[in-house]
Motif scaffolding. Sequence first.
Motif, PDB file in Angstrom:
ATOM      1  N   GLU A   1     -17.623  12.394 -21.786  1.00 37.12           N
ATOM      2  CA  GLU A   1     -17.770  11.127 -22.512  1.00 37.12           C
ATOM      3  C   GLU A   1     -16.819  11.075 -23.703  1.00 37.12           C
ATOM      4  O   GLU A   1     -16.182  10.046 -23.966  1.00 37.12           O
ATOM      5  CB  GLU A   1     -19.205  10.927 -22.970  1.00 37.12           C
ATOM      6  CG  GLU A   1     -19.415   9.616 -23.694  1.00 37.12           C
ATOM      7  CD  GLU A   1     -20.845   9.384 -24.155  1.00 37.12           C
ATOM      8  OE1 GLU A   1     -21.165   8.230 -24.472  1.00 37.12           O
ATOM      9  OE2 GLU A   1     -21.632  10.347 -24.204  1.00 37.12           O
TER      10      GLU A   1
ATOM     11  N   VAL B   1     -12.328  11.997  -8.932  1.00 37.01           N
ATOM     12  CA  VAL B   1     -12.585  10.702  -9.554  1.00 37.01           C
ATOM     13  C   VAL B   1     -11.429  10.361 -10.491  1.00 37.01           C
ATOM     14  O   VAL B   1     -10.994  11.207 -11.280  1.00 37.01           O
ATOM     15  CB  VAL B   1     -13.904  10.741 -10.372  1.00 37.01           C
ATOM     16  CG1 VAL B   1     -14.177   9.408 -11.024  1.00 37.01           C
ATOM     17  CG2 VAL B   1     -15.062  11.171  -9.493  1.00 37.01           C
TER      18      VAL B   1
ATOM     19  N   TYR C   1     -13.328  10.569 -22.369  1.00 38.00           N
ATOM     20  CA  TYR C   1     -13.220   9.195 -21.885  1.00 38.00           C
ATOM     21  C   TYR C   1     -13.011   8.228 -23.046  1.00 38.00           C
ATOM     22  O   TYR C   1     -12.100   7.404 -23.022  1.00 38.00           O
ATOM     23  CB  TYR C   1     -14.475   8.827 -21.090  1.00 38.00           C
ATOM     24  CG  TYR C   1     -14.536   7.373 -20.698  1.00 38.00           C
ATOM     25  CD1 TYR C   1     -13.808   6.897 -19.619  1.00 38.00           C
ATOM     26  CD2 TYR C   1     -15.321   6.480 -21.419  1.00 38.00           C
ATOM     27  CE1 TYR C   1     -13.849   5.553 -19.261  1.00 38.00           C
ATOM     28  CE2 TYR C   1     -15.372   5.141 -21.071  1.00 38.00           C
ATOM     29  CZ  TYR C   1     -14.639   4.681 -19.985  1.00 38.00           C
ATOM     30  OH  TYR C   1     -14.682   3.353 -19.649  1.00 38.00           O
TER      31      TYR C   1
ATOM     32  N   VAL D   1      -9.196   7.499 -22.575  1.00 37.08           N
ATOM     33  CA  VAL D   1      -9.160   6.345 -21.674  1.00 37.08           C
ATOM     34  C   VAL D   1      -9.319   5.041 -22.449  1.00 37.08           C
ATOM     35  O   VAL D   1      -8.502   4.134 -22.332  1.00 37.08           O
ATOM     36  CB  VAL D   1     -10.248   6.461 -20.573  1.00 37.08           C
ATOM     37  CG1 VAL D   1     -10.263   5.237 -19.683  1.00 37.08           C
ATOM     38  CG2 VAL D   1     -10.021   7.716 -19.736  1.00 37.08           C
TER      39      VAL D   1
ATOM     40  N   TYR E   1      -8.762  12.008 -14.778  1.00 34.90           N
ATOM     41  CA  TYR E   1      -8.973  12.542 -13.437  1.00 34.90           C
ATOM     42  C   TYR E   1      -9.997  13.665 -13.531  1.00 34.90           C
ATOM     43  O   TYR E   1      -9.854  14.562 -14.354  1.00 34.90           O
ATOM     44  CB  TYR E   1      -7.665  13.085 -12.861  1.00 34.90           C
ATOM     45  CG  TYR E   1      -6.587  12.037 -12.723  1.00 34.90           C
ATOM     46  CD1 TYR E   1      -6.597  11.158 -11.647  1.00 34.90           C
ATOM     47  CD2 TYR E   1      -5.584  11.926 -13.669  1.00 34.90           C
ATOM     48  CE1 TYR E   1      -5.616  10.183 -11.524  1.00 34.90           C
ATOM     49  CE2 TYR E   1      -4.597  10.962 -13.547  1.00 34.90           C
ATOM     50  CZ  TYR E   1      -4.614  10.099 -12.474  1.00 34.90           C
ATOM     51  OH  TYR E   1      -3.640   9.137 -12.348  1.00 34.90           O
TER      52      TYR E   1
ATOM     53  N   THR F   1      -5.652   7.423 -18.132  1.00 34.15           N
ATOM     54  CA  THR F   1      -6.407   7.621 -16.895  1.00 34.15           C
ATOM     55  C   THR F   1      -6.994   9.023 -16.920  1.00 34.15           C
ATOM     56  O   THR F   1      -6.293   9.995 -17.214  1.00 34.15           O
ATOM     57  CB  THR F   1      -5.504   7.466 -15.655  1.00 34.15           C
ATOM     58  OG1 THR F   1      -4.943   6.150 -15.675  1.00 34.15           O
ATOM     59  CG2 THR F   1      -6.297   7.659 -14.374  1.00 34.15           C
TER      60      THR F   1
ATOM     61  N   VAL G   1     -10.461   7.489 -13.405  1.00 38.89           N
ATOM     62  CA  VAL G   1     -11.091   6.462 -14.234  1.00 38.89           C
ATOM     63  C   VAL G   1     -10.047   5.852 -15.163  1.00 38.89           C
ATOM     64  O   VAL G   1      -9.390   6.565 -15.933  1.00 38.89           O
ATOM     65  CB  VAL G   1     -12.238   7.050 -15.073  1.00 38.89           C
ATOM     66  CG1 VAL G   1     -12.917   5.962 -15.888  1.00 38.89           C
ATOM     67  CG2 VAL G   1     -13.240   7.781 -14.204  1.00 38.89           C
ATOM     68  N   ASN G   2      -9.889   4.538 -15.090  1.00 35.90           N
ATOM     69  CA  ASN G   2      -9.026   3.794 -16.001  1.00 35.90           C
ATOM     70  C   ASN G   2      -9.879   3.023 -16.981  1.00 35.90           C
ATOM     71  O   ASN G   2     -11.050   2.779 -16.742  1.00 35.90           O
ATOM     72  CB  ASN G   2      -8.173   2.767 -15.238  1.00 35.90           C
ATOM     73  CG  ASN G   2      -7.060   3.409 -14.461  1.00 35.90           C
ATOM     74  OD1 ASN G   2      -6.481   4.397 -14.897  1.00 35.90           O
ATOM     75  ND2 ASN G   2      -6.779   2.847 -13.303  1.00 35.90           N
TER      76      ASN G   2
END
Length: 69
Positions: free
Chosen positions: A20, A61, A23, A27, A35, A33, A63-64
Motif C-alpha cells: 500500500e 499483477v 502504491y 503509482v 508489478y 506502474t 497496477v497503474n
Amino acid sequence: YSGDLDATKKAVAVLDEQLEKIYNEFVIKNKGTLYITGDHGNAEDKSYGSPSHTSNPVYFVAVNAPNVI
C-alpha cells in the motif's frame, strides 16, 4: 516456510501494508506502474501445515494509477 498459519497471516498483513505504501508513493503520486509477483505459491497451503515450496502458479499483477493508460 514454518508451516505456521498464524505467522503466515502476519507476514501477508505486513506485505499488504508495504505494498500500500509503495502504491501510494510510486503509482498514485508519480503515475508509475507497480508489478507484483512471487517466486512460488506457498501461503495458500499453510492451513495444511506444509512448510515446503509448492508448484502452484503465482499471480502477476500490473497496477497503474487511475486514468493512466
